[in-house]
Write a protein that holds these residues in place. Sequence first.
Motif, short mmCIF file in Angstrom:
data_model
loop_
_atom_site.label_atom_id
_atom_site.label_comp_id
_atom_site.label_asym_id
_atom_site.label_seq_id
_atom_site.Cartn_x
_atom_site.Cartn_y
_atom_site.Cartn_z
N LYS A 1 -14.70 -0.75 17.43
CA LYS A 1 -13.92 -0.36 18.60
C LYS A 1 -13.61 1.14 18.65
O LYS A 1 -13.54 1.72 19.71
CB LYS A 1 -12.61 -1.15 18.61
CG LYS A 1 -12.84 -2.58 19.02
CD LYS A 1 -11.58 -3.36 19.05
CE LYS A 1 -11.06 -3.59 17.67
NZ LYS A 1 -10.13 -4.71 17.60
N GLU A 2 -13.44 1.71 17.45
CA GLU A 2 -12.98 3.10 17.36
C GLU A 2 -13.83 4.04 18.24
O GLU A 2 -13.31 4.87 18.97
CB GLU A 2 -13.03 3.60 15.92
CG GLU A 2 -12.54 2.59 14.89
CD GLU A 2 -11.03 2.57 14.73
OE1 GLU A 2 -10.41 3.63 14.87
OE2 GLU A 2 -10.47 1.48 14.48
N GLN B 1 -13.86 4.01 22.62
CA GLN B 1 -12.73 4.24 23.52
C GLN B 1 -13.03 5.34 24.55
O GLN B 1 -13.51 6.40 24.21
CB GLN B 1 -11.48 4.60 22.73
CG GLN B 1 -11.00 3.50 21.81
CD GLN B 1 -11.08 2.12 22.44
OE1 GLN B 1 -10.62 1.92 23.57
NE2 GLN B 1 -11.69 1.16 21.76
N PRO B 2 -12.73 5.05 25.80
CA PRO B 2 -12.96 6.06 26.84
C PRO B 2 -11.91 7.18 26.76
O PRO B 2 -10.84 7.00 26.19
CB PRO B 2 -12.79 5.28 28.13
CG PRO B 2 -11.90 4.14 27.77
CD PRO B 2 -12.19 3.80 26.34
N THR B 3 -12.25 8.34 27.28
CA THR B 3 -11.30 9.45 27.34
C THR B 3 -10.97 9.74 28.79
O THR B 3 -11.88 9.91 29.60
CB THR B 3 -11.92 10.72 26.71
OG1 THR B 3 -12.58 10.33 25.52
CG2 THR B 3 -10.87 11.76 26.41
N PRO B 4 -9.70 9.76 29.11
CA PRO B 4 -9.34 10.04 30.50
C PRO B 4 -9.40 11.55 30.78
O PRO B 4 -9.62 12.35 29.88
CB PRO B 4 -7.91 9.53 30.59
CG PRO B 4 -7.37 9.63 29.22
CD PRO B 4 -8.53 9.51 28.28
N PHE C 1 -10.74 1.40 30.52
CA PHE C 1 -11.02 2.15 31.76
C PHE C 1 -12.29 2.95 31.54
O PHE C 1 -12.92 2.84 30.50
CB PHE C 1 -9.84 3.04 32.12
CG PHE C 1 -9.38 3.95 31.01
CD1 PHE C 1 -8.40 3.54 30.12
CD2 PHE C 1 -9.92 5.21 30.85
CE1 PHE C 1 -7.98 4.37 29.09
CE2 PHE C 1 -9.51 6.05 29.82
CZ PHE C 1 -8.53 5.61 28.94
N LYS C 2 -12.67 3.74 32.54
CA LYS C 2 -13.91 4.51 32.41
C LYS C 2 -13.61 5.93 31.94
O LYS C 2 -12.55 6.49 32.25
CB LYS C 2 -14.63 4.56 33.76
CG LYS C 2 -15.47 3.35 34.03
CD LYS C 2 -16.39 3.60 35.21
CE LYS C 2 -17.20 2.35 35.55
NZ LYS C 2 -17.75 2.44 36.91
N ASP C 3 -14.58 6.52 31.28
CA ASP C 3 -14.48 7.93 30.89
C ASP C 3 -14.20 8.78 32.13
O ASP C 3 -14.82 8.58 33.17
CB ASP C 3 -15.82 8.39 30.30
CG ASP C 3 -15.81 8.31 28.79
OD1 ASP C 3 -14.72 8.46 28.21
OD2 ASP C 3 -16.88 8.10 28.19
N GLY C 4 -13.28 9.71 32.00
CA GLY C 4 -13.02 10.63 33.10
C GLY C 4 -12.05 10.10 34.13
O GLY C 4 -11.78 10.74 35.14
N ASP C 5 -11.48 8.89 33.91
CA ASP C 5 -10.48 8.36 34.82
C ASP C 5 -9.18 9.14 34.72
O ASP C 5 -8.92 9.81 33.73
CB ASP C 5 -10.17 6.90 34.46
CG ASP C 5 -11.15 5.93 35.09
OD1 ASP C 5 -12.10 6.40 35.73
OD2 ASP C 5 -10.95 4.71 34.93
N SER D 1 -6.28 2.24 26.59
CA SER D 1 -7.07 1.02 26.44
C SER D 1 -6.48 0.26 25.24
O SER D 1 -5.97 0.87 24.31
CB SER D 1 -8.55 1.33 26.23
OG SER D 1 -8.72 2.09 25.08
N TYR E 1 -6.41 -3.68 22.79
CA TYR E 1 -6.85 -5.03 22.45
C TYR E 1 -5.61 -5.80 22.07
O TYR E 1 -4.74 -5.26 21.40
CB TYR E 1 -7.79 -5.01 21.24
CG TYR E 1 -9.03 -4.18 21.46
CD1 TYR E 1 -10.22 -4.79 21.86
CD2 TYR E 1 -9.01 -2.80 21.29
CE1 TYR E 1 -11.36 -4.05 22.08
CE2 TYR E 1 -10.15 -2.04 21.52
CZ TYR E 1 -11.32 -2.66 21.92
OH TYR E 1 -12.44 -1.92 22.14
N TYR F 1 -5.13 2.44 21.98
CA TYR F 1 -5.74 3.76 21.75
C TYR F 1 -5.19 4.71 22.80
O TYR F 1 -5.64 4.73 23.94
CB TYR F 1 -7.26 3.65 21.84
CG TYR F 1 -7.84 2.79 20.73
CD1 TYR F 1 -8.30 3.39 19.56
CD2 TYR F 1 -7.88 1.41 20.83
CE1 TYR F 1 -8.80 2.61 18.53
CE2 TYR F 1 -8.38 0.62 19.80
CZ TYR F 1 -8.84 1.23 18.66
OH TYR F 1 -9.34 0.47 17.63
N ASN G 1 -7.76 10.32 21.48
CA ASN G 1 -7.27 8.95 21.28
C ASN G 1 -6.64 8.78 19.90
O ASN G 1 -7.22 9.15 18.89
CB ASN G 1 -8.43 7.97 21.42
CG ASN G 1 -8.77 7.74 22.87
OD1 ASN G 1 -7.88 7.49 23.67
ND2 ASN G 1 -10.04 7.84 23.21
#
Lengths: 190, 771
Positions: free
Chosen positions: A24-25, A28-31, B444-448, B454, B456, B489, B498
């Motif tokens: 999982k690490e 993870q997406p980055t906003p 979510f998506k990258d760049g949101d 996010s 679990y 995260y 993160n």
Amino acid sequence: MKKHTIKISFLSILLLATTVACNKEKDQPTPDEQELITTLKLQLTEATTTNAQTFVYKVENGFENGTGTIVIDTLKLKANTTYDAVLTVLNEKATPVEDITSEIIEKSDEHLFFFTATPQSGAGSIGTSNGNLDTKGAPLNQTFMLKTATVGNGSFQVVLKHQPSDKNATSLTTVGGDTDLDATFPVVLQ
Amino acid sequence: MIRYFTTLIIGLLLCFVQARAQSNCTHTVKIQLKEIHNNRSIADAMIFVQEAKLNAQTDEDGAVVFENLCTGNYSIHIHGYDVQDTTVSLYINKTGTYKLLLPHAEHVLGQVEIHNINDGQLIQSREQLDSKTLRSNAGKTISEQLKNINGVTTLSNGATIAKPVIHGLHSNRILMLNNGIRQEDQQWGTEHAPNIDPYVANQVTVLKGAAGVRYGTDAIGGVVLVEPSPIRWENGWGGSVDAAMFSNNRMGVLSGMVEHRFEKMPSLAFRLQGTLKQGGNYQLPGGYWAANTGVREQNAVATINYHTAHAGMELYYSRFANTLGIYRGSHTGNQQDLENAINSDTPLVHADFSYKIDRPRQEVVHNLLKYKYHLDKGWGLWSFVYAFQNNYRQEYDVMRVDNGKAQLNLSLNTHTFNINLDHKKIGKWSGTVGVDGQYQHNTFKDGDRVFIPSYYSYAAALYAIERYSFGSYKLELGARYDYKHFEMYNPQGVMLTNVLYLFDYSNPSATVALKKQINKSWDASLTLANAWRAPQASELFSAGFHQGAARIEMGNKTLKPEQSYSLNLSSNYAVNEKRAIEATAYLQRIQHFIYLKPGADLLTIRGYYKTFDYTQTNALLKGIDLAASYHWNKHWQSTAKVSMLRATDLVQKDWLILMPSDRYKLSTRYERDINKHFKECFVGLAGQWVNQQKRIPANFDSIDYPRPPAAYFLLDAEAGVQLHIRQQPIYCSITASNLLNAKYRDYLDVFRYFLDQPGTNIALRFNVPIN
């Protein structure tokens, strides 16, 4: 047969829970902060000269540690003088630094720089005129002429409006639209 | 309970043992319940004769006797552990024995969600929207329909986005069960409405107050059960067509359903259902249009049902997809913009009518797949349920440069499973034990845009609810143990890197309830319940602008779970044939109640913003729901309803913010059959008065502006008929809401800063059942 169904379903759940639980690490997406603006630069060139000065208004947001870097320059200008002014809008958090001014000019009919001087007139005040126009002939004011009054102190507010409902409005409360940037420079005329 | 269905599933056999002519009101009637397959007597079932308000429990031979009945039509309601809740129509004109052959409960369990059976016995203050009410409100959102229930209000973003509020609590403090499955659809924001198509429902039940032991954590405020009608029992084809048109936003809704039970394989049946909806900008009193408030919706459901005498399975799939426009003027840049909007009497963004949906808007898809298997064997009735839900929410913000993309692409996947046993009576004890499990992943998506981290989560629970009857008393004891694990995260710092956070929560909860049947027409129940709720991701980690309210909300990683202790007293009293009273009083204490506390102003590139920090206090909520009805005669009935709530912060010794004000409702309805072609013709009028909320915190002006809106009065009207053309019934109705075109705003509407509530809305509805 029926017991079988229960068993199979139960096992499949367990299997599912364990398979989705790895690696999982990395995933993870980055906003990203959307259409972030950090900085307004006001470049003033004394009319008929090449004496240029640049003033910075920067507020970098980083909520986790409170507000990030803040730079607010004071407009120290000569009294009774006319300047040619150019506004530049930047996102300095991006690498390389992102110049947003071109986007604003591209959508010039949806943007307006609106100025408010305090005091409105007299000592310490600033007057503006000759703002440039958008593609439809309405004000944009990304470049303009700035005229200082007599010696004194005050402030100069620059607001960038997105989708204003009345571009010719004379008050900030009737311009409409929403605010993308709101910068107030302290003013010292000497 | 399921009136509709009953005539279809019951083999009704009448044998007149004694038959002699008698004059009115002297008939002695014996009703005997038998199992349809083995002719076994059904003991301990409750039989209620509605018209005569008579109640009795069947004896060892499955029999009850009612005396002094008059000649006429009677509705006989039957409910009990061994039988499906049923209603039968009987014409009684002589003394005699009526033998009713009923399928044993397990035969129909495949048709009805297991919770349904349990609920029939769960002692809890409850109120229902039956199929008739749902039909006359068709086309509205589920939340709007729930407003018909006393004690339920809505938290809304204008006229199109609303979520239910039960006794002052909302969002993650209430649970919604869609066909028995806990709906997981990102309900953390005020602008996140439940993704449920009300056309699927045949019955909607609201359990008021904490019901955490049966339904799991978070159910502090209450539970909403949305239940589809049982699948067709007869062989062959059936279906229905529904249409609704609304004048205010020129909205049209079309819904259709077909179902079939195979003649060659009568254990197998299926159903398909679909709904289409489109509406445009809605209109405000004064002729203004609310810019960009259109709605589009496409929903579909497919069910396959298979059952044998002692086992059955159900495979259920539903898809809910909608696009919702959000009023353009509600996304403000800063505090000044917000104040400008508040101080303007008319909407700041001008618009005409349009079906077009621009930015800002949300596009949501909710998929639910459910598999259920049940088996009547050994210790009792077993059921196994597995469900997968996927919720995909996209939010399109107003952009400087429209790149065609959404600024938020949230995806929430949830796997749930449940094993439940309704065990056979052990001595005088009957009850339910079970295991719950859940795995959830939110991303979510990258760049949101920065919203929530996010995460679990894993959860497991064990529960047991046992009931004991003695004399006129019924005692219920419940206990549950929950364990929840979160891995979050969180993107943080200036560079938004993160960082992993782990949270573990575990908690026991319990409930004790006692019900007394004081006499035939009066019952009272008392429920003591405890429930809890773990802090959610947005409360722990949110850090950012709230565009609608031009403020910054800051999460708090040290939040503890909320603990609720509640006392609920409810009573139903039928004074006589004409008068009836229903009352619920509640007292609820919530330890570590999570709320937003105003903090220091923060300078941003758009000027100073108000900030709010998530923090905790102890809260006390107390209130009453009262309903009284009076039958002037056979056709004419009036109802009065009152709902009151007092919510206080026990630490600050002050009122809690954003709580619904007191409201009063008076309605009257006249209904009669004209002839065999025009049945159930009705006209009705309802008036509602909603007080201004004056119980607000002392520091209100530094938190919110302006003060809660003024009190308002709304008048609604309705008329309808059930047409019978040959054998075909057609239900038609016309309703008008806000008949007086009143200009008002509601305290629990986030758009109260920007817009009035919609003006008059006239709706035309048709429902055609096809058999």
